[in-house]
Design an enzyme around this catalytic site. Sequence first.
Site, PDB file in Angstrom:
ATOM      1  N   CYS A   1     -22.520  -5.928  19.053  1.00 19.22           N
ATOM      2  CA  CYS A   1     -23.846  -5.687  18.666  1.00 19.22           C
ATOM      3  C   CYS A   1     -24.642  -6.883  18.426  1.00 19.22           C
ATOM      4  O   CYS A   1     -25.826  -6.885  18.750  1.00 19.22           O
ATOM      5  CB  CYS A   1     -23.885  -4.676  17.379  1.00 19.22           C
TER       6      CYS A   1
ATOM      7  N   CYS B   1     -20.514  -5.292  13.639  1.00 22.84           N
ATOM      8  CA  CYS B   1     -19.986  -4.934  15.206  1.00 22.84           C
ATOM      9  C   CYS B   1     -20.452  -6.460  15.565  1.00 22.84           C
ATOM     10  O   CYS B   1     -21.612  -6.688  16.114  1.00 22.84           O
ATOM     11  CB  CYS B   1     -20.712  -3.921  15.858  1.00 22.84           C
TER      12      CYS B   1
END
Length: 110
Positions: A34, A31
Amino acid sequence: MTIPAITDATFQAEVLEAATPVLLKLWAPWCGPCRAMSPVVDEIAAEYAGEIAVRAVEVDGNPGIAERLAMRSIPLLVLFRDGREVGRAAGLQSKTRICAFLDGHLDPAG
């Protein structure tokens, strides 16, 4: 600062039974948002040390937590106090927004 990892096995003891509020970061290595938010959460962990505990859950390896929290997207920040969820913020967040989120939920009057 390295944020301690939470697993399906440790979630109850380290989050729900914690003596202090816990900010839980749900993330995955694939991600991009993230990874972008990770240094910001590290700074928050250092600045709020003693006031909250910051923990991280890698969701691919710990699907029980993601399911239990009805996670729909990552990154996801979930704040727990006294064993219950008191707030969440989904998506890439700036440091300013995370601090405002925390301050709004940690203020005894708020």
